[in-house]
Design a protein around this motif. Structure first.
Motif, PDB file in Angstrom:
ATOM      1  N   MET B  54       0.834  -1.208   0.000  1.00  0.00           N
ATOM      2  CA  MET B  54       0.000   0.000   0.000  1.00  0.00           C
ATOM      3  C   MET B  54       0.867   1.257   0.000  1.00  0.00           C
ATOM      4  SD  MET B  54      -2.979  -1.400   0.150  1.00  0.00           S
ATOM      5  CE  MET B  54      -3.888   0.134   0.309  1.00  0.00           C
ATOM      6  N   TRP B  55       0.589   2.128  -0.951  1.00  0.00           N
ATOM      7  CA  TRP B  55       1.279   3.418  -1.029  1.00  0.00           C
ATOM      8  C   TRP B  55       0.207   4.508  -1.140  1.00  0.00           C
ATOM      9  CZ3 TRP B  55       6.818   3.949  -1.796  1.00  0.00           C
ATOM     10  CH2 TRP B  55       7.506   2.723  -1.825  1.00  0.00           C
ATOM     11  N   TYR B  56       0.505   5.636  -0.519  1.00  0.00           N
ATOM     12  CA  TYR B  56      -0.378   6.794  -0.595  1.00  0.00           C
ATOM     13  C   TYR B  56       0.321   7.873  -1.411  1.00  0.00           C
ATOM     14  CZ  TYR B  56      -3.357  10.630   1.022  1.00  0.00           C
ATOM     15  OH  TYR B  56      -4.216  11.700   1.092  1.00  0.00           O
ATOM     16  N   HIS B  57      -0.347   8.387  -2.434  1.00  0.00           N
ATOM     17  CA  HIS B  57       0.243   9.458  -3.229  1.00  0.00           C
ATOM     18  C   HIS B  57      -0.174  10.799  -2.643  1.00  0.00           C
ATOM     19  CE1 HIS B  57       1.071  11.545  -7.301  1.00  0.00           C
ATOM     20  NE2 HIS B  57       2.156  11.480  -6.567  1.00  0.00           N
ATOM     21  N   ASP B  58       0.757  11.456  -1.973  1.00  0.00           N
ATOM     22  CA  ASP B  58       0.427  12.662  -1.208  1.00  0.00           C
ATOM     23  C   ASP B  58      -0.231  13.751  -2.058  1.00  0.00           C
ATOM     24  OD1 ASP B  58       1.572  11.294   0.893  1.00  0.00           O
ATOM     25  OD2 ASP B  58       3.510  12.271   0.710  1.00  0.00           O
ATOM     26  N   PRO B  59       0.296  14.067  -3.243  1.00  0.00           N
ATOM     27  CA  PRO B  59      -0.311  15.192  -3.985  1.00  0.00           C
ATOM     28  C   PRO B  59      -1.748  14.933  -4.425  1.00  0.00           C
ATOM     29  CG  PRO B  59       1.890  14.718  -4.809  1.00  0.00           C
ATOM     30  CD  PRO B  59       1.512  13.600  -3.895  1.00  0.00           C
ATOM     31  N   CYS B  60      -2.096  13.697  -4.847  1.00  0.00           N
ATOM     32  CA  CYS B  60      -3.445  13.490  -5.379  1.00  0.00           C
ATOM     33  C   CYS B  60      -4.349  12.722  -4.427  1.00  0.00           C
ATOM     34  CB  CYS B  60      -3.398  12.807  -6.744  1.00  0.00           C
ATOM     35  SG  CYS B  60      -3.215  11.020  -6.690  1.00  0.00           S
ATOM     36  N   GLY B  61      -3.777  12.213  -3.322  1.00  0.00           N
ATOM     37  CA  GLY B  61      -4.613  11.575  -2.314  1.00  0.00           C
ATOM     38  C   GLY B  61      -5.062  10.169  -2.636  1.00  0.00           C
ATOM     39  N   ALA B  62      -4.410   9.510  -3.583  1.00  0.00           N
ATOM     40  CA  ALA B  62      -4.826   8.158  -3.959  1.00  0.00           C
ATOM     41  C   ALA B  62      -4.156   7.114  -3.072  1.00  0.00           C
ATOM     42  CB  ALA B  62      -4.461   7.890  -5.420  1.00  0.00           C
ATOM     43  N   TRP B  63      -4.973   6.157  -2.584  1.00  0.00           N
ATOM     44  CA  TRP B  63      -4.415   4.946  -1.966  1.00  0.00           C
ATOM     45  C   TRP B  63      -4.224   3.920  -3.074  1.00  0.00           C
ATOM     46  CZ3 TRP B  63      -1.871   3.996   2.213  1.00  0.00           C
ATOM     47  CH2 TRP B  63      -2.097   4.774   3.365  1.00  0.00           C
ATOM     48  N   ILE B  64      -3.009   3.380  -3.167  1.00  0.00           N
ATOM     49  CA  ILE B  64      -2.645   2.547  -4.303  1.00  0.00           C
ATOM     50  C   ILE B  64      -2.157   1.190  -3.823  1.00  0.00           C
ATOM     51  CG2 ILE B  64      -1.134   2.392  -6.332  1.00  0.00           C
ATOM     52  CD1 ILE B  64      -0.776   5.537  -5.863  1.00  0.00           C
ATOM     53  N   VAL B  65      -2.637   0.128  -4.477  1.00  0.00           N
ATOM     54  CA  VAL B  65      -2.058  -1.204  -4.277  1.00  0.00           C
ATOM     55  C   VAL B  65      -0.969  -1.366  -5.338  1.00  0.00           C
ATOM     56  CG1 VAL B  65      -2.479  -3.690  -4.248  1.00  0.00           C
ATOM     57  CG2 VAL B  65      -4.257  -2.109  -3.442  1.00  0.00           C
ATOM     58  N   MET B  66       0.282  -1.338  -4.892  1.00  0.00           N
ATOM     59  CA  MET B  66       1.413  -1.326  -5.823  1.00  0.00           C
ATOM     60  C   MET B  66       1.891  -2.749  -6.077  1.00  0.00           C
ATOM     61  SD  MET B  66       2.686   1.377  -7.202  1.00  0.00           S
ATOM     62  CE  MET B  66       2.487   2.677  -5.978  1.00  0.00           C
ATOM     63  N   HIS B  67       2.210  -3.035  -7.326  1.00  0.00           N
ATOM     64  CA  HIS B  67       2.839  -4.302  -7.699  1.00  0.00           C
ATOM     65  C   HIS B  67       4.328  -4.010  -7.846  1.00  0.00           C
ATOM     66  CE1 HIS B  67      -1.026  -6.360  -8.737  1.00  0.00           C
ATOM     67  NE2 HIS B  67      -1.401  -5.099  -8.710  1.00  0.00           N
ATOM     68  N   ARG B  68       5.122  -4.692  -7.058  1.00  0.00           N
ATOM     69  CA  ARG B  68       6.494  -4.260  -6.889  1.00  0.00           C
ATOM     70  C   ARG B  68       7.365  -5.485  -6.623  1.00  0.00           C
ATOM     71  NH1 ARG B  68       9.435  -1.991  -2.700  1.00  0.00           N
ATOM     72  NH2 ARG B  68       8.034  -2.866  -1.173  1.00  0.00           N
ATOM     73  N   ASP B  69       8.665  -5.331  -6.805  1.00  0.00           N
ATOM     74  CA  ASP B  69       9.604  -6.415  -6.500  1.00  0.00           C
ATOM     75  C   ASP B  69      10.530  -5.959  -5.371  1.00  0.00           C
ATOM     76  OD1 ASP B  69      12.001  -8.110  -6.620  1.00  0.00           O
ATOM     77  OD2 ASP B  69      11.027  -8.977  -8.394  1.00  0.00           O
ATOM     78  N   THR B  70      10.535  -6.712  -4.261  1.00  0.00           N
ATOM     79  CA  THR B  70      11.310  -6.280  -3.095  1.00  0.00           C
ATOM     80  C   THR B  70      12.793  -6.612  -3.229  1.00  0.00           C
ATOM     81  OG1 THR B  70      10.831  -8.355  -1.951  1.00  0.00           O
ATOM     82  CG2 THR B  70       9.364  -6.504  -1.492  1.00  0.00           C
ATOM     83  N   VAL B  71      13.169  -7.376  -4.239  1.00  0.00           N
ATOM     84  CA  VAL B  71      14.588  -7.698  -4.436  1.00  0.00           C
ATOM     85  C   VAL B  71      15.217  -6.758  -5.460  1.00  0.00           C
ATOM     86  CG1 VAL B  71      16.233  -9.466  -5.169  1.00  0.00           C
ATOM     87  CG2 VAL B  71      14.259 -10.100  -3.766  1.00  0.00           C
ATOM     88  N   SER B  72      14.500  -6.493  -6.575  1.00  0.00           N
ATOM     89  CA  SER B  72      15.063  -5.641  -7.632  1.00  0.00           C
ATOM     90  C   SER B  72      14.645  -4.181  -7.508  1.00  0.00           C
ATOM     91  CB  SER B  72      14.614  -6.169  -8.996  1.00  0.00           C
ATOM     92  OG  SER B  72      13.225  -5.943  -9.161  1.00  0.00           O
ATOM     93  N   HIS B  73      13.657  -3.890  -6.664  1.00  0.00           N
ATOM     94  CA  HIS B  73      13.052  -2.557  -6.529  1.00  0.00           C
ATOM     95  C   HIS B  73      12.286  -2.116  -7.787  1.00  0.00           C
ATOM     96  CE1 HIS B  73      15.774  -1.122  -2.953  1.00  0.00           C
ATOM     97  NE2 HIS B  73      14.815  -1.940  -2.600  1.00  0.00           N
ATOM     98  N   ALA B  74      12.021  -3.044  -8.700  1.00  0.00           N
ATOM     99  CA  ALA B  74      11.198  -2.703  -9.859  1.00  0.00           C
ATOM    100  C   ALA B  74       9.765  -2.406  -9.396  1.00  0.00           C
ATOM    101  CB  ALA B  74      11.183  -3.864 -10.846  1.00  0.00           C
ATOM    102  N   VAL B  75       9.171  -1.342  -9.951  1.00  0.00           N
ATOM    103  CA  VAL B  75       7.771  -1.004  -9.673  1.00  0.00           C
ATOM    104  C   VAL B  75       6.985  -1.255 -10.962  1.00  0.00           C
ATOM    105  CG1 VAL B  75       6.164   0.803  -8.996  1.00  0.00           C
ATOM    106  CG2 VAL B  75       8.441   0.716  -7.970  1.00  0.00           C
ATOM    107  N   HIS B  76       6.082  -2.231 -10.910  1.00  0.00           N
ATOM    108  CA  HIS B  76       5.380  -2.623 -12.134  1.00  0.00           C
ATOM    109  C   HIS B  76       4.151  -1.768 -12.405  1.00  0.00           C
ATOM    110  CE1 HIS B  76       8.092  -5.928 -11.983  1.00  0.00           C
ATOM    111  NE2 HIS B  76       7.518  -6.497 -10.951  1.00  0.00           N
ATOM    112  N   GLY B  77       3.583  -1.201 -11.355  1.00  0.00           N
ATOM    113  CA  GLY B  77       2.379  -0.411 -11.541  1.00  0.00           C
ATOM    114  C   GLY B  77       1.445  -0.619 -10.376  1.00  0.00           C
ATOM    115  N   GLY B  78       0.366   0.135 -10.361  1.00  0.00           N
ATOM    116  CA  GLY B  78      -0.540   0.018  -9.233  1.00  0.00           C
ATOM    117  C   GLY B  78      -1.985   0.237  -9.630  1.00  0.00           C
ATOM    118  N   GLU B  79      -2.868  -0.179  -8.740  1.00  0.00           N
ATOM    119  CA  GLU B  79      -4.301   0.038  -8.943  1.00  0.00           C
ATOM    120  C   GLU B  79      -4.839   0.801  -7.733  1.00  0.00           C
ATOM    121  OE1 GLU B  79      -4.048  -4.480  -9.117  1.00  0.00           O
ATOM    122  OE2 GLU B  79      -6.106  -4.036  -9.716  1.00  0.00           O
TER     123      GLU B  79
END
Lengths: 417, 86
Positions: B54-79
């Protein structure tokens, strides 16, 4: 081989040809009484004290990489006993006492240097909190001195005392705090454990934990099946993956914590200095590098490296506190994987599976805990009863709500420590 | 690391506040026994590799479920979390 000044002298005269590897590289046996999963600082010290304090012999330490490849070789080497809460206070006090005798105990130079830890404060409220902490430390039998502004100036004349946001009001001084050479701690315990018959098996990754009828039977590894009467998990940041092999989930999130070192300089910082308001702390290594770090990057990670925003934050905090540091050049940075627990305190306990033990949740503080953690974990594994210094490090405290140890007072849930 | 907001696209990591594993969306029913609540609050998969958090985007106020890799730090996208919870 026993190390001594005489030995160093005679080896120096004879071309240093007499030094030999100080631990064996054994093939894993098919069965052990005790298998430790994880050959980091805590696993090695546990193995050492199982052999030394409890006279046990048939023990293996399984390390998926090499000895010293994890957090024991990636920390900022600080040793202190300035905890406040019952549970933590007696544990870290015990650890510091073990540190103070560690070189004689291991016959190994871990370069333990009690140069003093100085925790700065910047307001009247913080002074009160540190005075209270200092009293708790003294009650525990450890040392703490409340310094006023001039007292700090005598130790640290190079600080920006009149910083407009964080003027220095004073500090809590812990003279017995200091640093130690982190690799040497791993090597010293490894050598001591090996000398007492413990098999240190490197490049051996555990791929499964065998459990039958609620009783642990052994482990499967990249080097074959190993049966064991007792299996002890001590995998720090990787605890979640190890516990998953036993069908368990832990109250742990793994986060990245960065650290930095400058090029070698002449002696300039003679203490460990902690600037809590900037999440910044610093000491100088014996080689001359300024070793410093900050706060978590604050997202779960196993990458062993962090991102630029926290680097920038740490550099800003450094410049705020001690502008002279702007002359130093950063040589390199790295990250460690922190096993963060909800309340910021560790876990040393049995599990619901007979013969399976867990040691994790060291947050940012695992290095200084290495001796006492091994001591207490060995006691638990050998006797089945928690050691008196670690009896509050229960796995079930989050479920029951009893005995939460939130040293920072920020709340007991993930992402608050 | 650049983080992806469904509204605003790829943005600087400093615009976001991290909350933790997306397991917090699987909230037990109020009448469920205490142990389930204790597990929900504290126990984590803590994956090494692909994760959802879960990430919160401070400027627009969106709560986002992020698809991410904890080993490579790749961020695939979020909903948007509001979409995921439906």
């Amino acid at each position: 081989m026993r190390y001594s000044g005489f030995k160093v002298f005679t080896e120096g005269l004879t071309g240093n040809k007499g030094w030999k590897p100080v631990w064996r590289d054994p093939e894993p046996k098919s069965e052990y009484d005790i298998v430790l999963i994880g050959g980091g600082g805590h696993g090695l010290s546990t193995a050492y004290y199982l052999a030394k304090n409890h006279g046990l012999k048939n023990i293996a330490v399984l390390e998926k990489g090499y000895i010293g490849s994890g957090n024991i070789g990636r920390n900022t080497t600080i040793v202190r006993a300035n905890y406040f809460l019952p549970g933590n206070s007696e544990f870290y006090s015990h650890s510091l006492k073990l540190w103070e005798n560690l070189e004689a105990e291991l016959n190994y130079n871990v370069m333990h240097s009690q140069r003093g830890l100085i925790n700065l404060f910047h307001s009247d409220g913080q002074r009160d909190a540190f005075a209270r902490r200092g009293n708790a430390m003294i009650n525990q039998g450890d040392d703490a001195i409340l310094l006023d502004r001039e007292g700090v100036r005598q130790h640290l004349p190079y600080l920006d005392f009149d910083n407009i946001r964080f003027p220095v009001y004073g500090a809590l001084f812990h003279p017995r705090g200091g640093t130690a050479r982190h690799d040497a701690v791993a090597w010293g315990y490894a050598r001591g454990a090996d000398m007492r018959g413990v098999d240190l098996i490197q490049n051996c990754e555990v791929t499964g934990i065998d459990i039958e009828g609620g009783q642990v039977r052994g482990v499967r590894t990249s080097r074959g099946v190993i049966r064991a009467k007792k299996v002890a998990m001590v995998a720090a940041g990787r605890s979640g993956q190890v516990a998953a092999m036993a069908g368990m989930r832990l109250p742990i999130e793994s986060h990245i914590l960065q650290a930095f070192v400058t090029e070698g300089l002449k002696p300039v910082i003679h203490h460990v200095v902690s600037f809590g308001m900037g999440h910044f702390y610093i000491s100088q290594s014996d080689k001359g590098g300024l070793v410093f770090g900050g706060d978590l990057d604050f997202y779960s990670s196993y990458a062993q490296r962090g991102n630029l925003p926290m680097k920038e934050h740490v550099m800003e905090a450094a410049m705020t506190l001690m502008p002279m540091i702007g002359k130093a050049r950063v040589l390199r940075s790295w990250g460690g994987v922190m096993d963060m627990s909800p309340d910021g305190s560790p876990i040393i306990d049995k599990t619901h599976i007979d013969g399976l033990f867990v040691n994790c949740g060291w947050n940012y503080g695992g290095f200084k805990a290495v001796p006492a953690s091994g001591w207490a974990y060995a006691h638990l594994i050998a006797t089945g009863e928690p050691h008196e210094t670690a009896k509050r490090y229960r796995l079930d405290r989050f479920r029951t709500g009893r005995g939460i140890m939130d040293e920072e007072g920020t709340g007991s849930q993930h992402n608050l420590h | 690391m650049r983080v992806v907001c469904p509204h605003c696209g790829e943005r600087d990591r400093r615009e976001f506040t991290y909350q933790g594993a997306a397991e917090i969306l699987d909230r037990p029913a109020p009448e469920v026994e205490n142990d389930a609540w204790a597990d929900y609050l504290h126990l984590r998969e803590n994956p090494a590799g692909e994760t959802r958090d879960m990430w919160y985007h401070d400027p627009c106020g969106a709560w986002i479920v992020m698809h991410r890799d904890t080993v490579s730090h790749a961020v695939h996208g979020g909903e948007l979390a509001s979409e995921v919870r439906k």
